[in-house]
Design an enzyme around this catalytic site. Structure first.
Site, PDB file in Angstrom:
ATOM      1  N   THR A  70       0.830  -1.207   0.000  1.00 25.70           N
ATOM      2  CA  THR A  70       0.000   0.000   0.000  1.00 25.70           C
ATOM      3  C   THR A  70       0.862   1.254   0.000  1.00 25.70           C
ATOM      4  OG1 THR A  70      -1.832  -1.111   1.104  1.00 25.70           O
ATOM      5  CG2 THR A  70      -1.749   1.281   1.313  1.00 25.70           C
TER       6      THR A  70
ATOM      7  N   GLN B 237       0.926  -8.973  -5.996  1.00 28.58           N
ATOM      8  CA  GLN B 237       0.499 -10.371  -6.114  1.00 28.58           C
ATOM      9  C   GLN B 237       1.432 -11.187  -7.002  1.00 28.58           C
ATOM     10  OE1 GLN B 237      -1.903 -11.865  -4.490  1.00 28.58           O
ATOM     11  NE2 GLN B 237      -2.960 -10.095  -3.606  1.00 28.58           N
TER      12      GLN B 237
ATOM     13  N   HIS C 195       4.955  -9.956   2.437  1.00 30.47           N
ATOM     14  CA  HIS C 195       4.084 -10.933   3.087  1.00 30.47           C
ATOM     15  C   HIS C 195       3.280 -11.781   2.101  1.00 30.47           C
ATOM     16  CE1 HIS C 195      -0.122  -9.318   2.888  1.00 30.47           C
ATOM     17  NE2 HIS C 195       0.534  -8.236   2.539  1.00 30.47           N
TER      18      HIS C 195
ATOM     19  N   THR D 257      13.825   4.872   9.983  1.00 36.06           N
ATOM     20  CA  THR D 257      14.755   3.781  10.279  1.00 36.06           C
ATOM     21  C   THR D 257      14.301   2.500   9.600  1.00 36.06           C
ATOM     22  OG1 THR D 257      15.286   4.782  12.403  1.00 36.06           O
ATOM     23  CG2 THR D 257      15.773   2.436  12.156  1.00 36.06           C
TER      24      THR D 257
ATOM     25  N   CYS E 199     -20.956  -8.765   1.797  1.00 32.07           N
ATOM     26  CA  CYS E 199     -20.998  -9.050   3.230  1.00 32.07           C
ATOM     27  C   CYS E 199     -19.630  -9.321   3.816  1.00 32.07           C
ATOM     28  CB  CYS E 199     -21.915 -10.236   3.495  1.00 32.07           C
ATOM     29  SG  CYS E 199     -23.622  -9.817   3.231  1.00 32.07           S
TER      30      CYS E 199
END
Lengths: 132, 408
Positions: free
Chosen positions: B77, B184, B206, B245, B332
């Site tokens: 991001t 991705q 990650h 840092t 949802c």
């Protein structure tokens, strides 16, 4: 987001899944929601024409777990009530019983709408029957 | 081998840290804790050496010529923010137009929307029903005012891999900077920033079996030299593009993750594609009216995205969540309460967007897990269809489009 135990229970063991033949006397059908909104509920009541008591109720729902649970609970509550008593079921009762989080309140609103639609359908059809 | 529950098949949301990565990281939390900007003692030198090694490992993964072209950030991001806002600010004099696509991940879309509010013009190029962007559409969108083209390498929901080399070539010919969000794709599919004409590339640790909290932005230094304004001012770390840092243990892990992914990419890709194909065949051969979303071939090896008509995605996940972790494009399951804009962009109906399920496989998934997840998914979909009024109507031969829905 974790689900409440009652939502999980209704999802895993939904009560009264199924359908009645729409045109049978004493049957009221409500179909509410829209596929593009991700929620559609069909709720049906079977009313004793003499006593006005809801003898049976069935549902089918396209929607999330909370929508399934709301409609399953609604069918449980409808059974044994008169149509006037049934009209008093409020979405907030469903919210409280199922402990729905704020983002799922619309599921309970839809269930209340489904009850109202089924009652209205029953009354319309019953009036026709009575007129005959 | 016995299957351990719950099974994780949500590897496009995050991945577990590879044991080799963790092992490389550990010393940098304790005995090797130095600050890489400490230039005057061995603790600093040791840390700086470790960071430089990681820079080289990541540069090698994406075919960058010079490790100095790697700027460490906090993740994908931030890299996307830095790329888009950094270019927008630096090249504002040159033009105010940006070309991107409708299927970028939220960071890409939301940064573009903010830039629009700040006076930039953004063209969101549509995608074809298979999820591929037509390069000719990008060409049509470019104007003399265009300063940046930003197209994701591989999509986070449908895994579709764009023709990045063709877009890079086009951008070069037009003299426009080209950014790709490879969060991705990096570590999963071959990337060569030189051969593909990529000027800026965002990636994150990650999603390639590295730790959370670290990412990188590749910033081209030659042909052309790309300049970006920083988001974060401070000590001038990362050649002034990203002060702060450096999280040395995370960076060491990122480097190791890049190295491992590069070394085993071909074998791992083949293995995951085989597992994914098995899962796809199992499901599509047993469930009618289940539709594959995205391009059948040009996609990430571990990705499978299917819409199950007449059942809602969250309810499918709920039926599986004790055993399996998956994700859905259903409203949802999103924070915005909107169904997947990626599935909708493919031209699918909103109902099918609500019904999409993403299976994303990872390095440690097994054949047994695939069989189990496939079988359980089929059971849950069938069970939910039995209680779906839409399925009942469809079986009665009613065209759902002809019904007047009392929608909200």
């Amino acid at each position: 987001m974790a689900y409440s135990e009652k939502v999980v229970d209704h999802y895993n063991n939904p009560r009264n899944v199924g359908s009645f033949t729409k045109d049978t006397p004493g049957i009221g059908t409500g179909l509410v929601g829209a596929p593009e909104c991700g929620d559609v509920m069909k709720l049906q009541i079977k009313v004793n024409l003499e006593t006005g008591v809801i003898e049976d109720a069935k549902f089918k729902t396209f929607g999330c777990g909370s929508a399934i649970a709301s409609s399953s609970l609604a069918t449980e509550w409808l059974k044994g009530r008169t149509i006037d008593e049934a009209a008093k079921i409020k979405n907030t009762d469903i919210v409280n019983e199922l402990k729905l989080p704020p983002v799922k309140i619309h599921c309970s609103v839809l269930a209340e709408d489904a009850i109202k639609a089924a009652l209205a359908d029953y009354k319309t059809k019953n009036a026709e029957t009575a007129a005959r | 081998m016995a299957v351990k529950f719950p099974i994780f098949m949500d590897a496009q949301s995050t991945t577990p840290v590879d044991p080799r990565v963790l092992e490389a990281m550990l010393p940098y939390f304790t005995e090797k804790f130095g600050h890489p900007a400490s230039r005057n003692h061995p603790f600093g030198w040791e840390a700086e050496g470790a960071v430089d090694r990681a820079r080289a490992q990541i540069a090698q993964l994406i075919g960058a010529r010079d490790p100095k072209e790697i700027v460490f950030t906090s993740g994908g991001t931030e890299s996307i923010n830095l790329a888009l806002k950094g270019v927008a600010e630096m090249y504002r004099e040159k033009g105010n137009h940006i070309v991107t696509t409708v299927i970028e991940q939220r960071a890409g879309i939301d940064v573009a929307k903010r830039l629009e509010r700040q006076g930039f013009e953004v063209t969101y190029v549509p995608v074809q029903p298979d999820g591929l962007v037509d390069v000719a559409e990008i060409e049509k969108a470019i104007t003399p005012k265009t300063i940046l083209v930003s197209v994701m390498f591989a999509n986070n929901e449908i895994g579709t891999i764009q023709d990045i080399a063709a877009i890079g070539k086009l951008a070069k010919a037009k003299g426009v900077i080209f950014h790709t969000d490879a969060t991705q794709a990096a570590g999963k599919t071959p990337i060569d920033v030189e051969a593909m004409g990529i000027d800026l590339l965002s990636c994150t640790a990650h999603l390639m079996y590295g730790p959370k909290g670290v990412g990188a932005l590749y910033v081209r230094r030659k042909g052309p030299r790309v300049r970006i304004a920083p988001l974060i001012d401070g000590g001038g770390h990362e050649r002034g593009m990203r002060s702060g840092t450096l999280p040395v243990p995370l960076i060491v892990g990122f480097g190791k993750a890049a190295e491992v992914s590069r070394e085993i990419m071909a074998d791992e890709g083949a293995r995951l594609a085989k597992l994914r194909d098995r899962l796809q065949d199992l499901i599509l051969s047993s469930v009618e009216e289940a539709f594959l979303n995205g391009h059948p071939e040009r996609r990430l090896a571990g990705n499978l995205n299917i819409s199950f008509a007449y059942v809602e995605g969250e309810s499918v996940l709920m039926g599986l969540n004790k055993e399996t972790a998956l994700s859905s494009g259903s409203a949802c399951t999103s924070s915005t309460l909107e169904p997947s804009y990626v599935i909708a962009a493919l031209g699918a109906s909103a109902e099918l967007a609500h019904s999409s399920i993403r299976f994303s496989l990872h390095r440690f998934n097994t054949e047994e897990e695939v069989e189990l997840v496939g079988t359980r998914t089929i059971e849950v979909v069938h069970r939910l269809r039995e209680m779906s009024p839409l399925w009942e109507l469809a079986k009665e031969g009613v065209d759902l489009k002809t019904i007047q829905w009392k929608g909200e």
